[in-house]
Design a protein around this motif. Structure first.
Motif, mmCIF file in Angstrom:
data_model
loop_
_atom_site.group_PDB
_atom_site.id
_atom_site.type_symbol
_atom_site.label_atom_id
_atom_site.label_comp_id
_atom_site.label_asym_id
_atom_site.label_seq_id
_atom_site.Cartn_x
_atom_site.Cartn_y
_atom_site.Cartn_z
ATOM 1 N N ALA A 565 0.981 -1.138 0.028
ATOM 2 C CA ALA A 565 0.064 -0.009 0.093
ATOM 3 C C ALA A 565 0.840 1.176 0.034
ATOM 4 C CB ALA A 565 -1.042 -0.005 1.208
ATOM 5 N N LEU A 566 0.210 2.336 -0.395
ATOM 6 C CA LEU A 566 1.098 3.471 -0.529
ATOM 7 C C LEU A 566 1.326 4.312 1.032
ATOM 8 C CD1 LEU A 566 2.190 5.455 -2.660
ATOM 9 C CD2 LEU A 566 -0.044 6.958 -2.449
ATOM 10 N N PRO A 567 2.544 4.361 1.216
ATOM 11 C CA PRO A 567 2.700 4.781 2.673
ATOM 12 C C PRO A 567 2.430 6.329 2.834
ATOM 13 C CG PRO A 567 4.787 4.497 1.480
ATOM 14 C CD PRO A 567 3.855 3.954 0.651
ATOM 15 N N ALA A 568 2.689 6.789 3.966
ATOM 16 C CA ALA A 568 2.277 8.049 4.219
ATOM 17 C C ALA A 568 3.406 9.137 3.375
ATOM 18 C CB ALA A 568 2.430 8.528 5.686
ATOM 19 N N LEU A 569 3.090 10.086 2.670
ATOM 20 C CA LEU A 569 3.852 11.062 1.869
ATOM 21 C C LEU A 569 4.169 12.148 2.481
ATOM 22 C CD1 LEU A 569 2.409 9.959 -1.857
ATOM 23 C CD2 LEU A 569 4.081 8.746 -0.332
ATOM 24 N N GLY A 570 5.135 12.860 2.058
ATOM 25 C CA GLY A 570 5.403 14.157 2.589
ATOM 26 C C GLY A 570 4.625 15.256 1.949
ATOM 27 N N ALA A 571 4.647 16.404 2.519
ATOM 28 C CA ALA A 571 3.843 17.877 2.189
ATOM 29 C C ALA A 571 3.959 17.978 0.745
ATOM 30 C CB ALA A 571 4.244 19.002 3.138
ATOM 31 N N THR A 572 4.976 17.759 -0.066
ATOM 32 C CA THR A 572 5.304 18.136 -1.404
ATOM 33 C C THR A 572 4.494 17.154 -2.230
ATOM 34 O OG1 THR A 572 7.168 16.951 -1.500
ATOM 35 C CG2 THR A 572 7.341 19.170 -0.714
ATOM 36 N N ALA A 573 3.876 15.903 -1.689
ATOM 37 C CA ALA A 573 3.288 14.932 -2.726
ATOM 38 C C ALA A 573 2.365 15.529 -3.623
ATOM 39 C CB ALA A 573 2.992 13.676 -1.762
ATOM 40 N N VAL A 574 2.358 14.919 -5.036
ATOM 41 C CA VAL A 574 1.241 15.294 -5.929
ATOM 42 C C VAL A 574 0.610 13.840 -6.296
ATOM 43 C CG1 VAL A 574 0.787 16.225 -8.127
ATOM 44 C CG2 VAL A 574 2.236 17.283 -6.699
ATOM 45 N N HIS A 575 -0.584 13.931 -5.797
ATOM 46 C CA HIS A 575 -1.353 12.574 -6.187
ATOM 47 C C HIS A 575 -1.617 12.419 -7.698
ATOM 48 C CE1 HIS A 575 -1.021 10.535 -2.098
ATOM 49 N NE2 HIS A 575 -1.344 12.092 -1.676
ATOM 50 N N LEU A 576 -1.394 11.695 -8.547
ATOM 51 C CA LEU A 576 -1.639 11.714 -10.047
ATOM 52 C C LEU A 576 -2.445 10.384 -10.477
ATOM 53 C CD1 LEU A 576 1.774 12.853 -11.011
ATOM 54 C CD2 LEU A 576 -0.110 14.064 -11.238
ATOM 55 N N ASP A 577 -2.000 9.393 -10.040
ATOM 56 C CA ASP A 577 -2.907 8.084 -10.569
ATOM 57 C C ASP A 577 -3.062 7.922 -11.861
ATOM 58 O OD1 ASP A 577 -3.976 5.586 -10.475
ATOM 59 O OD2 ASP A 577 -5.775 6.195 -9.414
ATOM 60 N N THR A 578 -1.952 8.196 -12.929
ATOM 61 C CA THR A 578 -1.951 8.289 -14.216
ATOM 62 C C THR A 578 -1.197 7.228 -14.948
ATOM 63 O OG1 THR A 578 -2.001 10.778 -14.126
ATOM 64 C CG2 THR A 578 -1.349 9.830 -16.197
ATOM 65 N N GLU A 579 -1.724 6.714 -15.874
ATOM 66 C CA GLU A 579 -1.130 5.458 -16.893
ATOM 67 C C GLU A 579 -0.507 6.196 -17.716
ATOM 68 O OE1 GLU A 579 -2.746 2.509 -19.850
ATOM 69 O OE2 GLU A 579 -2.879 1.412 -17.653
ATOM 70 N N LEU A 580 1.161 6.033 -17.463
ATOM 71 C CA LEU A 580 2.126 6.506 -18.406
ATOM 72 C C LEU A 580 2.703 5.653 -19.787
ATOM 73 C CD1 LEU A 580 4.175 8.722 -16.253
ATOM 74 C CD2 LEU A 580 2.237 9.421 -17.542
ATOM 75 N N ALA A 581 2.473 4.256 -19.340
ATOM 76 C CA ALA A 581 2.757 3.092 -20.222
ATOM 77 C C ALA A 581 1.666 2.014 -20.014
ATOM 78 C CB ALA A 581 4.147 2.674 -20.225
ATOM 79 N N PRO A 582 1.496 1.038 -20.984
ATOM 80 C CA PRO A 582 0.607 0.061 -20.583
ATOM 81 C C PRO A 582 0.613 -0.693 -19.311
ATOM 82 C CG PRO A 582 1.243 0.127 -23.040
ATOM 83 C CD PRO A 582 2.020 0.991 -22.192
ATOM 84 N N HIS A 583 -0.335 -0.708 -18.418
ATOM 85 C CA HIS A 583 -0.094 -1.308 -17.231
ATOM 86 C C HIS A 583 0.663 -0.721 -16.292
ATOM 87 C CE1 HIS A 583 -2.951 -4.222 -18.875
ATOM 88 N NE2 HIS A 583 -1.783 -4.529 -19.973
ATOM 89 N N LEU A 584 1.252 0.434 -16.594
ATOM 90 C CA LEU A 584 2.177 1.127 -15.564
ATOM 91 C C LEU A 584 1.513 2.344 -15.214
ATOM 92 C CD1 LEU A 584 5.110 1.126 -14.332
ATOM 93 C CD2 LEU A 584 5.906 2.138 -16.494
ATOM 94 N N ARG A 585 1.196 2.476 -14.146
ATOM 95 C CA ARG A 585 0.472 3.826 -13.587
ATOM 96 C C ARG A 585 1.733 4.606 -12.529
ATOM 97 N NH1 ARG A 585 -4.448 3.991 -14.837
ATOM 98 N NH2 ARG A 585 -5.045 5.661 -13.422
ATOM 99 N N LEU A 586 1.525 5.863 -12.649
ATOM 100 C CA LEU A 586 2.356 6.813 -11.752
ATOM 101 C C LEU A 586 1.405 7.329 -10.782
ATOM 102 C CD1 LEU A 586 4.917 8.376 -10.958
ATOM 103 C CD2 LEU A 586 4.309 10.202 -12.311
#
Length: 709
Positions: A565-586
């Motif tokens: 699972a995604l751990p706690a992130l810092g204050a500068t984190a940007v949540h995108l949940d974007t697929e940049l390649a087949p089956h590969l999400r940022l």
């Protein structure tokens, strides 16, 4: 005495001695300037380590010179100073701790001023003290927690006490000064062994004072019995020193003998240690090169000038020193009301010349002879630091002697020497003089961990002293607790030690769910020459980042890079949940350094780095070993691009190996163009296939502000 008379006297003293007060103020200002610019380095942490022990343990452990090559004198003084600071809560404050050396540096200038005034006159004393106040090497070691400047202070005051002991009008006053000489010499000897090289100079100076007094007594008796005597002032001379020269010589000899006896046990230990560890050289090898180097050390030291300018400056100052040692006072010079060595009929070789010749020449002569037992006698700039005040005295005397020949020459020569030393000072507080930048290393680690609430970190290093330096700059107790620093290895590491000594403690940290391990390396010689620890870590864990503060290498390793699972992130984190390649999400990204300068002089000169953390997720089988494209862009184009590292996460663990649903932590450094204009820039992320071609689109992953530095 009336109030008016007291005020008049105070005003008169201020008017008379304001030059001396101004020189001491300058000495204090330059020694207190930017006391915290440089981090404590390895040698200073050794001093701190000893100072934090009890006096008994310090003495027992260092007196034999086996656990430390320096005796306990300075360590005991630093221990007392740190305990005093503890009353004010400043025992861990860099500036407060270094103030001790700054004060001792000012005392060196004061002692030299008093000594030279009495031996060479006020003009020479003022100039010599000014040169000592500004001498870069004396300022530098006044700001260091080591024994070289304190020993210099002790030796200068030992010389002054010797002179005052000889000149004392009463036996009681002389005894006080002789005891002062013993105390000053003993402190210097028990702080730095090379101080012993000035003991012969002190003994020969005492002989010279006695011989001069006997000669003056003989000359005066001849004048008194001369049938041509014209001056009634000589019929009843006030010559207490001349009339009691034998007694004074005996007192001084006893004081020096007592000093030698106090030093004898330590000298024996030094002889035994050196006899077993010394590397033989050749007496007087590189004689003129060593003399030239020592002169530059004592004057302009590491002035960042051209070779030609440094050569000319060194030649000019060498000329002043030679004149100061070799040239007698001109016979036509009139004596003043201040203490002067010169009379209307000055001898061909004056007492201050003898003093300079002995206190400069004797240690250099002995040092060159000792080269036969060790070729490292002149290796370090600091080894003969205690000669610097006397060399500067010689330079000042040379300028004043030139002024006696032709008055403007004193101002030109003396002023030129002062300007040269002052111009060579600023480099002391520049990145070129950084030794080991532990503050920068600790600040980077602390900043990273503060911005990583879900990724606990720990640090390891090879030596206890380097651990101490790192811990020192992890300032707050909270940081020290959040970023534990370990010293898990002992002895000299070899590849055979991997599974026995290296792997278990690191695997233990991973089992404790430490996510990031910081390997901090410095002074590996004789400890980990083959970089066994770094090699094993690089083979087993992905690299997060590498930083290179002066004298140190900081390497971050991801002990954990796969997460359910995604751990706690810092204050500068940007949540995108974007697929940049087949089956590969940022899923998210973090600009860990949201504000940086385009140029960098501390961690990895010459350019600044933006550290970016990426969180990837495989939603299915990924068919290619994609690598991220991370750039900082502006309207003009790309101002920063990612650094490729062989050991990074996506090379060690390519996406083709990820099971569906796993979350992977990936981190990169973006190297900036050093001429990037000040402003705010986006971080743009995409992916590239195995051939290096861009795949799909790109997304903005936070913004970075470029600041001026």
């Amino acid at each position: 005495m009336t109030t008016t008379a007291v005020k008049f006297r105070e005003t008169s003293l201020v008017r008379r001695y304001w030059p001396e007060a101004l020189i001491l103020l300058v000495a204090a200002l330059v020694r207190c300037w930017r006391l915290d610019y440089h981090s404590f380095w390895f040698d200073e942490t050794v001093s701190l380590d000893w100072a934090e022990d009890g006096p008994g343990y310090i003495w027992q452990s260092t007196f034999t010179l086996l656990k430390d090559k320096h005796p306990p004198g300075y360590y005991l003084l630093l221990h007392a100073w740190q305990n005093m600071l503890e009353v004010f809560g400043l025992q861990h404050n860099d500036v407060a701790l270094r103030t001790l050396g700054a004060l001792l540096g000012v005392l060196t200038v004061l002692g030299l001023l008093l000594l030279v005034r009495r031996v060479s006159g006020r003009a020479t004393g003022l100039l010599a003290a000014t040169l000592a106040a500004l001498a870069p090497v004396l300022v530098w070691y006044s700001q260091e927690l080591r024994m070289f400047q304190p020993a210099t202070t002790g030796l200068v005051w030992a010389a002054y006490c010797l002179l005052r002991g000889w000149q004392g009008a009463t036996r009681l006053s002389r005894v006080g000064w002789w005891l002062g000489m013993v105390a000053a010499f003993t402190f210097a000897l028990y702080s730095y062994l090379f101080s012993a090289l000035l003991l012969p100079a002190a003994g020969l100076t005492l002989v010279g004072l006695w011989a001069a007094a006997r000669l003056e007594t003989t000359r005066t008796k001849k004048l008194l019995h001369s049938p041509n005597l014209q001056s009634p002032n000589l019929q009843s001379p006030n010559l207490p020193i001349f009339q009691s020269s034998n007694l004074r010589f005996l007192e001084g000899a006893v004081a020096l003998l007592f000093t030698g006896l106090l030093f004898l046990p330590l000298a024996r230990n030094a002889w035994l240690v050196n006899a077993s560890e010394g590397a033989p050289g050749q007496a007087f090898m590189d004689f003129f090169a060593n003399l030239q180097r020592q002169l530059q050390i004592f004057t302009i030291w590491r002035a960042p000038w051209s070779v030609e300018l440094v050569g000319m400056a060194a030649a000019f100052l060498a000329g002043l020193v030679l004149i100061g040692i070799a040239a007698p006072w001109p016979a036509t010079r009139q004596a003043s009301s201040e203490p002067q060595p010169e009379a209307k009929h000055a001898p061909a070789f004056s007492l201050d010349q003898l003093w300079l010749l002995l206190w400069i020449g004797a240690p250099l002569l002995i040092g060159n002879l000792l080269l036969a037992t060790s070729d490292t006698i002149f290796k370090e700039d600091r080894y003969f630091l205690f000669l610097a005040p006397f060399v500067l005295w010689a330079a000042a005397r040379g300028a004043v002697v030139m002024g006696a020949w032709w008055r403007p020459a004193q101002w030109v020569a003396g002023g030129g020497a002062v300007l040269l030393l002052a111009a060579a000072l600023p480099v002391l507080w520049s990145p070129t003089m950084l030794r080991e930048d532990w503050r920068a290393a600790a600040h980077y680690i602390a900043h990273y961990q503060e911005a990583s609430p879900g990724l606990p970190g720990a640090a390891i290093s090879h030596a206890d002293y380097t651990n101490k330096a790192l811990k020192w700059y992890l300032h707050s107790p909270a940081q020290a607790e959040a970023i534990p620093v370990y010293f898990p290895y002992g002895g000299v590491l070899t590849p055979e030690d991997i599974e026995r000594s290296v792997a278990p403690p690191i695997r233990g940290l991973a089992a404790e769910e430490v996510a990031t391990l910081w390997l901090v390396q410095s002074h590996l010689e004789g400890v980990d020459d083959k970089r066994v620890v770094q090699s094993w870590l690089s083979q087993n864990f992905p690299v997060v980042t590498e930083q290179f503060p002066t004298g140190i290498q900081v390497s971050g390793y991801a002990l954990q890079h796969r997460f359910a699972a995604l751990p706690a992130l810092g204050a500068t984190a940007v949540h995108l949940d974007t697929e940049l390649a087949p089956h590969l999400r940022l899923l998210a990204c973090e600009a860990m350094t949201p504000e940086v300068a385009a140029t960098d002089a501390r961690l990895h000169p010459p350019s600044g780095w933006v550290h970016v953390r990426l969180w990837w997720q495989a939603t299915g089988a990924v068919d290619q070993a994609y690598l991220p494209s991370v750039q900082m862009v502006g309207p003009e184009g790309v101002w920063g691009d990612r650094l490729d590292r062989d050991g990074e996460v996506l090379r060690r663990d390519p996406p083709t190996q990820w099971p569906a649903g796993v979350i992977v932590r990936d981190e990169v450094d973006v190297n900036l163009n050093p001429v990037t204009p000040v402003g705010e820039y986006p971080i743009v992320v995409g992916v590239r296939d195995a051939s290096g071609a861009d795949v799909g689109g790109k997304v903005e992953c936070g913004r970075v502000r470029i600041i001026a530095r």
